[in-house]
Design a protein around this motif. Structure first.
Motif, PDB file in Angstrom:
ATOM      1  N   ASN A 191       0.826  -1.207   0.000  1.00 26.12           N
ATOM      2  CA  ASN A 191       0.000   0.000   0.000  1.00 26.12           C
ATOM      3  C   ASN A 191       0.864   1.262   0.000  1.00 26.12           C
ATOM      4  O   ASN A 191       0.560   2.243  -0.698  1.00 26.12           O
ATOM      5  CB  ASN A 191      -0.925   0.004   1.215  1.00 26.12           C
ATOM      6  CG  ASN A 191      -2.039  -1.022   1.100  1.00 26.12           C
ATOM      7  OD1 ASN A 191      -2.384  -1.453   0.002  1.00 26.12           O
ATOM      8  ND2 ASN A 191      -2.602  -1.424   2.222  1.00 26.12           N
ATOM      9  N   GLU A 192       1.943   1.231   0.776  1.00 24.69           N
ATOM     10  CA  GLU A 192       2.834   2.390   0.841  1.00 24.69           C
ATOM     11  C   GLU A 192       3.485   2.662  -0.513  1.00 24.69           C
ATOM     12  O   GLU A 192       3.567   3.827  -0.958  1.00 24.69           O
ATOM     13  CB  GLU A 192       3.917   2.165   1.901  1.00 24.69           C
ATOM     14  CG  GLU A 192       3.397   2.209   3.325  1.00 24.69           C
ATOM     15  CD  GLU A 192       4.461   1.840   4.339  1.00 24.69           C
ATOM     16  OE1 GLU A 192       5.580   1.441   3.913  1.00 24.69           O
ATOM     17  OE2 GLU A 192       4.196   1.938   5.555  1.00 24.69           O
ATOM     18  N   LEU A 193       3.940   1.611  -1.174  1.00 24.71           N
ATOM     19  CA  LEU A 193       4.580   1.779  -2.482  1.00 24.71           C
ATOM     20  C   LEU A 193       3.615   2.398  -3.491  1.00 24.71           C
ATOM     21  O   LEU A 193       3.990   3.273  -4.282  1.00 24.71           O
ATOM     22  CB  LEU A 193       5.100   0.434  -3.000  1.00 24.71           C
ATOM     23  CG  LEU A 193       6.335  -0.133  -2.304  1.00 24.71           C
ATOM     24  CD1 LEU A 193       6.610  -1.548  -2.801  1.00 24.71           C
ATOM     25  CD2 LEU A 193       7.554   0.751  -2.550  1.00 24.71           C
ATOM     26  N   TYR A 194       2.361   1.932  -3.474  1.00 23.97           N
ATOM     27  CA  TYR A 194       1.379   2.474  -4.403  1.00 23.97           C
ATOM     28  C   TYR A 194       1.044   3.922  -4.069  1.00 23.97           C
ATOM     29  O   TYR A 194       0.905   4.765  -4.959  1.00 23.97           O
ATOM     30  CB  TYR A 194       0.110   1.612  -4.411  1.00 23.97           C
ATOM     31  CG  TYR A 194       0.152   0.537  -5.471  1.00 23.97           C
ATOM     32  CD1 TYR A 194      -0.426   0.742  -6.723  1.00 23.97           C
ATOM     33  CD2 TYR A 194       0.794  -0.669  -5.233  1.00 23.97           C
ATOM     34  CE1 TYR A 194      -0.376  -0.239  -7.707  1.00 23.97           C
ATOM     35  CE2 TYR A 194       0.853  -1.655  -6.209  1.00 23.97           C
ATOM     36  CZ  TYR A 194       0.265  -1.432  -7.449  1.00 23.97           C
ATOM     37  OH  TYR A 194       0.333  -2.396  -8.420  1.00 23.97           O
ATOM     38  N   ASN A 195       0.915   4.219  -2.782  1.00 21.23           N
ATOM     39  CA  ASN A 195       0.592   5.591  -2.378  1.00 21.23           C
ATOM     40  C   ASN A 195       1.719   6.559  -2.718  1.00 21.23           C
ATOM     41  O   ASN A 195       1.486   7.729  -3.026  1.00 21.23           O
ATOM     42  CB  ASN A 195       0.300   5.645  -0.879  1.00 21.23           C
ATOM     43  CG  ASN A 195      -1.008   4.962  -0.528  1.00 21.23           C
ATOM     44  OD1 ASN A 195      -1.894   4.840  -1.371  1.00 21.23           O
ATOM     45  ND2 ASN A 195      -1.145   4.515   0.710  1.00 21.23           N
ATOM     46  N   GLU A 196       2.949   6.046  -2.664  1.00 24.30           N
ATOM     47  CA  GLU A 196       4.105   6.894  -2.974  1.00 24.30           C
ATOM     48  C   GLU A 196       4.423   6.904  -4.471  1.00 24.30           C
ATOM     49  O   GLU A 196       5.273   7.683  -4.917  1.00 24.30           O
ATOM     50  CB  GLU A 196       5.327   6.400  -2.190  1.00 24.30           C
ATOM     51  CG  GLU A 196       5.171   6.545  -0.676  1.00 24.30           C
ATOM     52  CD  GLU A 196       6.228   5.777   0.096  1.00 24.30           C
ATOM     53  OE1 GLU A 196       7.116   5.183  -0.561  1.00 24.30           O
ATOM     54  OE2 GLU A 196       6.168   5.745   1.331  1.00 24.30           O
TER      55      GLU A 196
END
Length: 368
Positions: A154-159
């Motif tokens: 989720n963090e990778l996609y949000n960033e």
């Protein structure tokens, strides 16, 4: 006798359509059912060596030849001559074979990840058993690994971290994925090493308490479709027959250790009851209990009829037997690719599932 062709020719088209629809409903809800395939975008698997595709090899001890010789033609991280049930699941759903979460070399998790590790149990084992064939990656650890995986994805996609995100599922796909489980056999095996059969039986409720907690946590994380294998006939493993203290009447008609199989059957009975309870607690979940025990025991009982040799013989020692497809057991503990394929062919259509559901249609709550 009436002319059936004339009967159908005279029947109005509307009645023919209704009749055809009724036949589909009456003849099952599996491959020929009226519901569409689920088209899972990913698989997340939890388990032990029956579904480990490389974790133990990446973590502790590399799986060596002749493992992998039949299908991959080299060691593939699987304790088998070829494919495992989880590989046949991926093929059935037209998804790539799952990479082990613990294997960091050249892996892609775009359509799922495998958290299973050889030797894993549901309940954490004491450290003295780690070096006796059991893994520190018990189900609670596998669950924590999944939570880390999901959070970081989720963090990778949000960033927007490209190109890394191409190796991971889209965050919205976690709730649409299939969650598969094949674990519990090693809890019984560990118990048989250190306790009486009755004590192992008494430990089952606590084992299943911990399994239920894992299912509930995954549900709260958005998981909805669960395909759960019960445990196999552990008393029919050649290893069990070789090392279980022999007593008169302990072996059944197929040469399997009856007391161990009776404990496995009790485990499965209680697991099935837990699934019923969880369906009430988790109303949006599709929880499919798959009777792998019956499939494996039937194969062992009908070994020669199904084209295999003595089911208590196994293929691999220090070298391969030459033709692994003749054997049900690969190494005395794990099944051969040929046996895994036979088992897969008999469980995927849903005839041994509760509720009855093919693996391609397990997501449909309307079938349960």
């Amino acid at each position: 006798m009436r002319d059936e062709n004339k009967y159908f020719k005279a029947m109005p088209i509307a009645r023919i359509l209704v009749l055809g629809f009724s036949i589909l409903v009456l003849h099952g809800r599996s491959e020929i059912g009226i519901l569409p395939s689920c088209n899972y975008p990913a698989i997340f698997n939890f388990g032990d060596s029956n579904s480990d595709t490389g974790a133990i090899s990446a973590s502790f001890l590399q799986v060596l030849p002749p493992n992998g010789e039949t299908f991959f033609h080299k060691p593939s991280g699987r304790v088998c001559d070829g494919r495992l049930l989880i590989d046949f699941i991926a093929e059935k759903l037209m998804l790539p074979y799952l990479n082990a979460y613990l294997d960091s070399i050249g892996t892609s998790f775009h359509q799922g990840a495998n958290f299973a590790t050889a030797g894993s149990t549901i309940r954490p084992q004491n450290t003295s058993l780690f070096w006796g064939g059991f893994s520190p990656f018990s189900l609670n650890v596998q669950l924590r690994q999944f939570l880390q995986f999901k959070t970081r994805t989720n963090e990778l996609y949000n960033e927007g971290k490209s190109p890394f995100i191409s190796n991971f599922p889209n965050p919205e796909e976690f709730s649409k994925a299939l969650y598969t489980f094949d674990i519990g056999q090693n809890d019984l095996a560990a118990g048989f090493r250190s306790m009486s059969d009755d004590q192992v039986r008494e430990s089952i409720p606590d084992i299943l308490n911990q399994f239920s907690l894992a299912i509930q946590e995954l549900y709260h994380q958005g998981a909805r479709v669960f395909w759960i294998h019960n445990t196999g006939p552990i008393g029919c493993l050649p290893y069990s027959v070789m090392f279980y203290p022999f007593k008169s009447g302990n072996l059944d008609q197929n040469g399997c250790v009856k007391p161990q199989n009776e404990v496995a059957q009790e485990f499965n009975r209680q697991l099935k009851d837990r699934m019923t309870q969880l369906r009430q607690q988790l109303p949006s979940a599709a929880l499919i209990y798959v009777d792998v025990y019956s499939t494996k025991y039937r194969l062992i009982s009908e070994a020669k009829k199904q084209g295999f040799i003595d089911p208590l013989k196994f293929c691999s020692g220090n070298a391969s037997c030459g033709n692994p497809s003749n054997y049900i057991s690969w190494d005395g503990i794990h099944y051969s690719e040929a046996a895994n394929q036979w088992i897969a062919n008999h469980i995927f259509n849903g005839s041994l599932s509760d509720p009855p559901s093919s693996i391609t249609q397990a997501c449909h709550k309307s079938m349960q």
